[in-house]
Design a protein around this motif. Structure first.
Motif, mmCIF file in Angstrom:
data_model
loop_
_atom_site.group_PDB
_atom_site.id
_atom_site.type_symbol
_atom_site.label_atom_id
_atom_site.label_comp_id
_atom_site.label_asym_id
_atom_site.label_seq_id
_atom_site.Cartn_x
_atom_site.Cartn_y
_atom_site.Cartn_z
ATOM 1 N N SER A 1 0.856 -1.195 0.000
ATOM 2 C CA SER A 1 0.000 0.000 0.000
ATOM 3 C C SER A 1 0.888 1.240 0.000
ATOM 4 O O SER A 1 1.641 1.477 0.941
ATOM 5 N N LYS A 2 0.763 2.024 -1.057
ATOM 6 C CA LYS A 2 1.579 3.243 -1.144
ATOM 7 C C LYS A 2 1.140 4.238 -0.089
ATOM 8 O O LYS A 2 1.947 5.021 0.411
ATOM 9 N N LEU A 3 -0.152 4.196 0.276
ATOM 10 C CA LEU A 3 -0.627 5.098 1.329
ATOM 11 C C LEU A 3 -0.025 4.699 2.674
ATOM 12 O O LEU A 3 0.471 5.547 3.428
ATOM 13 N N LEU B 1 1.090 10.429 -10.300
ATOM 14 C CA LEU B 1 -0.134 9.781 -9.795
ATOM 15 C C LEU B 1 0.184 8.330 -9.467
ATOM 16 O O LEU B 1 0.849 7.641 -10.267
ATOM 17 N N LYS B 2 -0.301 7.879 -8.307
ATOM 18 C CA LYS B 2 -0.026 6.493 -7.918
ATOM 19 C C LYS B 2 -1.300 5.814 -7.423
ATOM 20 O O LYS B 2 -1.995 6.371 -6.568
ATOM 21 N N ALA B 3 -1.578 4.642 -7.970
ATOM 22 C CA ALA B 3 -2.649 3.809 -7.420
ATOM 23 C C ALA B 3 -2.111 3.235 -6.112
ATOM 24 O O ALA B 3 -0.945 2.820 -6.054
ATOM 25 N N VAL C 1 -1.349 11.667 -5.135
ATOM 26 C CA VAL C 1 -0.680 12.576 -6.069
ATOM 27 C C VAL C 1 0.566 13.068 -5.355
ATOM 28 O O VAL C 1 0.482 13.613 -4.255
ATOM 29 N N GLU C 2 1.715 12.817 -5.992
ATOM 30 C CA GLU C 2 2.979 13.160 -5.336
ATOM 31 C C GLU C 2 3.698 14.271 -6.055
ATOM 32 O O GLU C 2 3.629 14.393 -7.281
ATOM 33 N N GLU C 3 4.450 15.000 -5.282
ATOM 34 C CA GLU C 3 5.405 15.970 -5.821
ATOM 35 C C GLU C 3 6.379 15.220 -6.750
ATOM 36 O O GLU C 3 6.801 14.109 -6.429
ATOM 37 N N PHE C 4 6.725 15.837 -7.874
ATOM 38 C CA PHE C 4 7.655 15.222 -8.829
ATOM 39 C C PHE C 4 9.092 15.482 -8.371
ATOM 40 O O PHE C 4 9.485 16.628 -8.192
ATOM 41 N N LEU C 5 9.839 14.413 -8.171
ATOM 42 C CA LEU C 5 11.228 14.577 -7.713
ATOM 43 C C LEU C 5 12.183 14.408 -8.885
ATOM 44 O O LEU C 5 11.982 13.532 -9.728
ATOM 45 N N GLU C 6 13.211 15.219 -8.910
ATOM 46 C CA GLU C 6 14.219 15.078 -9.962
ATOM 47 C C GLU C 6 15.524 14.579 -9.367
ATOM 48 O O GLU C 6 15.759 14.754 -8.169
ATOM 49 N N PHE D 1 18.821 11.390 -9.743
ATOM 50 C CA PHE D 1 19.059 10.055 -10.284
ATOM 51 C C PHE D 1 18.603 9.025 -9.257
ATOM 52 O O PHE D 1 18.594 9.292 -8.061
ATOM 53 N N GLU D 2 18.207 7.867 -9.799
ATOM 54 C CA GLU D 2 17.640 6.831 -8.918
ATOM 55 C C GLU D 2 18.652 5.746 -8.622
ATOM 56 O O GLU D 2 19.441 5.375 -9.495
ATOM 57 N N ILE D 3 18.600 5.211 -7.418
ATOM 58 C CA ILE D 3 19.377 4.013 -7.119
ATOM 59 C C ILE D 3 18.495 3.027 -6.335
ATOM 60 O O ILE D 3 17.496 3.424 -5.726
ATOM 61 N N HIS E 1 17.493 0.864 -14.780
ATOM 62 C CA HIS E 1 17.062 1.892 -15.739
ATOM 63 C C HIS E 1 15.579 1.664 -15.981
ATOM 64 O O HIS E 1 15.211 0.717 -16.669
ATOM 65 N N LYS E 2 14.753 2.511 -15.392
ATOM 66 C CA LYS E 2 13.304 2.220 -15.382
ATOM 67 C C LYS E 2 12.571 2.668 -16.642
ATOM 68 O O LYS E 2 11.530 2.141 -16.975
ATOM 69 N N LYS E 3 13.139 3.638 -17.336
ATOM 70 C CA LYS E 3 12.409 4.173 -18.496
ATOM 71 C C LYS E 3 12.619 3.274 -19.722
ATOM 72 O O LYS E 3 13.680 2.675 -19.894
ATOM 73 N N PRO F 1 7.890 5.922 -21.233
ATOM 74 C CA PRO F 1 7.169 5.493 -20.030
ATOM 75 C C PRO F 1 8.026 4.656 -19.082
ATOM 76 O O PRO F 1 9.048 4.098 -19.482
ATOM 77 N N ASN F 2 7.575 4.575 -17.855
ATOM 78 C CA ASN F 2 8.228 3.694 -16.881
ATOM 79 C C ASN F 2 7.952 2.240 -17.227
ATOM 80 O O ASN F 2 6.887 1.913 -17.743
ATOM 81 N N THR F 3 8.899 1.389 -16.894
ATOM 82 C CA THR F 3 8.715 -0.054 -17.109
ATOM 83 C C THR F 3 9.090 -0.761 -15.806
ATOM 84 O O THR F 3 9.503 -0.103 -14.842
ATOM 85 N N LEU G 1 11.489 6.986 -2.958
ATOM 86 C CA LEU G 1 10.425 6.953 -3.959
ATOM 87 C C LEU G 1 9.444 5.847 -3.633
ATOM 88 O O LEU G 1 8.249 5.972 -3.829
ATOM 89 N N GLU G 2 9.990 4.739 -3.190
ATOM 90 C CA GLU G 2 9.142 3.577 -2.913
ATOM 91 C C GLU G 2 9.934 2.587 -2.062
ATOM 92 O O GLU G 2 11.168 2.614 -2.039
ATOM 93 N N TYR G 3 9.172 1.747 -1.379
ATOM 94 C CA TYR G 3 9.779 0.580 -0.745
ATOM 95 C C TYR G 3 9.332 -0.644 -1.517
ATOM 96 O O TYR G 3 8.181 -0.732 -1.944
HETATM 97 P P1 AMP Z 1 7.205 3.623 -7.418
HETATM 98 O O1 AMP Z 1 6.579 2.306 -7.752
HETATM 99 O O2 AMP Z 1 6.443 4.436 -6.457
HETATM 100 O O3 AMP Z 1 8.642 3.575 -7.136
HETATM 101 O O4 AMP Z 1 7.308 4.369 -8.802
HETATM 102 C C1 AMP Z 1 7.920 3.783 -9.943
HETATM 103 C C2 AMP Z 1 8.868 4.769 -10.577
HETATM 104 O O5 AMP Z 1 8.192 6.008 -10.805
HETATM 105 C C3 AMP Z 1 10.069 5.142 -9.723
HETATM 106 O O6 AMP Z 1 11.089 4.222 -9.837
HETATM 107 C C4 AMP Z 1 10.434 6.479 -10.331
HETATM 108 O O7 AMP Z 1 11.121 6.314 -11.565
HETATM 109 C C5 AMP Z 1 9.090 7.075 -10.633
HETATM 110 N N1 AMP Z 1 8.602 7.911 -9.511
HETATM 111 C C6 AMP Z 1 7.861 7.505 -8.457
HETATM 112 N N2 AMP Z 1 7.606 8.518 -7.620
HETATM 113 C C7 AMP Z 1 8.189 9.604 -8.153
HETATM 114 C C8 AMP Z 1 8.291 10.974 -7.745
HETATM 115 N N3 AMP Z 1 7.677 11.424 -6.648
HETATM 116 N N4 AMP Z 1 8.998 11.806 -8.542
HETATM 117 C C9 AMP Z 1 9.580 11.358 -9.687
HETATM 118 N N5 AMP Z 1 9.519 10.100 -10.117
HETATM 119 C C10 AMP Z 1 8.838 9.216 -9.370
#
Ligand code: AMP
Ligand code: GLY
Length: 420
Positions: A102-104, A142-144, A184-189, A191-193, A213-215, A223-225, A282-284
């Motif tokens: 649950s993202k919430l 946007l996240k479900a 609805v989340e703030e867009f973060l800029e 690099f991801e690890i 590399h998610k894109k 799009p994300n993959t 960004l996520e767990y």
């Molecule tokens: P999540 O499943 O929440 O990690 O989202 C999948 C992917 O979406 C992440 O690996 C990021 O590439 C992108 N993403 C998720 N949340 C954000 C955010 N707040 N800002 C920018 N990119 C995000």
């Protein structure tokens, strides 16, 4: 040791291959597995559809250790089911798995425990979400709320895109009840690890750092993959950044879970965004990443079966031993991936590649039909090259990737280049 492994992707092929290399492991059963796991001598693929069926199999076959690859069975509570019966299983409990399920839940958890992440708003009805999106700041994310096989997150660059995704999730139920609540989340800029740790309660050992590399497209566009490729180790953090991540994110997460009565046993994966202002979660995830596992596991020298059995019984190893080489993995996908993968194409070339010390071919969306190997899913194979430098690993991986062919083969040519 008899091992039961749950899952059927390239991550599970890598897990199965690594578990099979343990001298302690005599037999592995993988459910459902894939043609890659089928070719591993110690392994037999089985088809167990539900958690009770998996439990019954483990009891009947006197399985010593069950390993769960994907998130769904963890979030459904398979670990609780096994533990109630006194069986050893590697992975977190249902409640601890809510960090991914649950993202919430994850957002509230991070806010309550002062763990840095993006600001967010929550909506449980479409009209209020639409009203918010009319005047939101773009881009936004946007996240479900619930599990959506990696497809429930959309980076939205304008209002129309956001409203369309909101309708898809909340009205059209694209992800069934996973879209009942939306964030609805703030867009973060930045690099991801992928920061993964092996955890037992509040104790942990970091695994070596990987970058996924998610894109879909080169230059991190499109799009994300689920992940188009990864490499490990990723030399992207300074020592002090690593310490900050451990103290402000990993330790806090594990301590908070334990103090809530939900200690975490298994792989905790924090997806992090790093920029000049710092690090945010960004996520767990509550399991190995895919394709991260395919580049982390070939570098692990320690006995994975022993480690997993220990953690399932509450015991962390003293340390993990790593191969010094770099591993780089390329996802070979199908035309139309991620939204409309076109499958059923004959794959050739796989058998001509020597799967050895330097190159590994991990299967995901493949199936056998007679003597043919066919594509059966969006991500078909992960092709891993190992080398003493990133460049050497990349050359080996691309050489092998180029030797495999099927109609619509689609892969990024820039894995391991310029993502930071
Ligand atoms: P999540 O499943 O929440 O990690 O989202 C999948 C992917 O979406 C992440 O690996 C990021 O590439 C992108 N993403 C998720 N949340 C954000 C955010 N707040 N800002 C920018 N990119 C995000
Ligand atoms: N590679 C991203 C994930 O496994 O979720």
């Amino acid at each position: 040791m008899k091992v039961l492994l749950i899952g059927g992707g390239a991550r599970e092929h890598a897990l199965c291959w690594k578990l099979a290399s343990s001298p302690k492991v005599t037999t592995i059963y993988t459910s459902p597995g894939n043609p890659g796991t089928e070719a591993i001598k110690k392994n037999k693929n089985v088809n167990l559809a539900t958690s009770p069926a998996i439990l019954e199999f483990a009891q009947n076959q006197s399985i010593d250790l069950t390993v769960v690859g994907p998130e769904k069975p963890l979030c459904d509570g398979i670990v609780d089911l096994f533990k109630e019966k006194g069986l050893s299983i590697f992975g977190p409990s249902k409640q601890a798995s809510q960090l991914e399920g649950s993202k919430l839940f994850a957002k509230q958890f991070m806010y309550q425990n002062d763990i840095p992440s993006a600001t967010y708003e929550v909506f449980d009805d479409l009209p209020s979400l639409k009203r918010f999106l009319e005047t939101a700041v773009y881009p936004c994310v946007l996240k479900a709320d619930g599990l959506a096989a990696g497809k429930g997150v959309k980076l939205c660059f304008d209002k129309n895109e956001a409203i369309e995704f909101a309708i898809d999730c909340m009205e059209k139920r694209r992800f069934l009840h996973s879209g009942t609540v939306m964030l609805v989340e703030e867009f973060l800029e930045g690099f991801e690890i992928s920061f993964l740790v092996l955890a037992a309660g509040k104790n942990y050992i970091p695994l070596e750092l990987a970058q996924d590399h998610k894109k879909l497209l080169e230059g991190d566009k499109g799009p994300n993959t689920g992940g188009m490729g990864a490499y490990c180790p990723a030399p992207l953090l300074t020592k002090s950044q690593q310490e900050i991540i451990e103290s402000t994110i990993i330790k806090k997460t594990l301590v908070a879970l334990e103090s809530q009565g939900n200690p975490f046993y298994g792989i905790l994966y924090a997806g992090l965004m790093i920029n000049s202002k710092g690090v945010k979660v960004l996520e767990y995830n509550v399991r190995f990443g895919d394709p991260e596992a395919q580049v982390i596991l070939p570098r692990l020298k320690s006995d994975l079966a022993e480690i997993m059995l220990g953690v399932s019984q509450g015991q962390l190893p003293d340390k993990l031993e790593w191969d010094n080489r770099v591993a780089l993995g390329i996802t070979l996908a199908t035309e139309g991936y991620p939204d409309h993968p076109n499958t059923g194409q004959i794959i050739s070339g796989v058998l001509n590649i020597k799967d050895d010390h330097d190159v590994h071919i991990f299967h995901a969306g493949t199936t056998r039909k007679g003597s043919d190997l066919l594509t059966s899913g969006g991500r078909v194979l992960t092709v891993v090259g190992m080398g003493s430098t990133l460049n050497e690993a990349r050359l080996k991986a691309y050489e092998a990737a180029n030797a495999i062919s099927y109609e619509g083969k689609n892969y990024r040519k820039d894995i391991g280049r310029g993502s930071h």
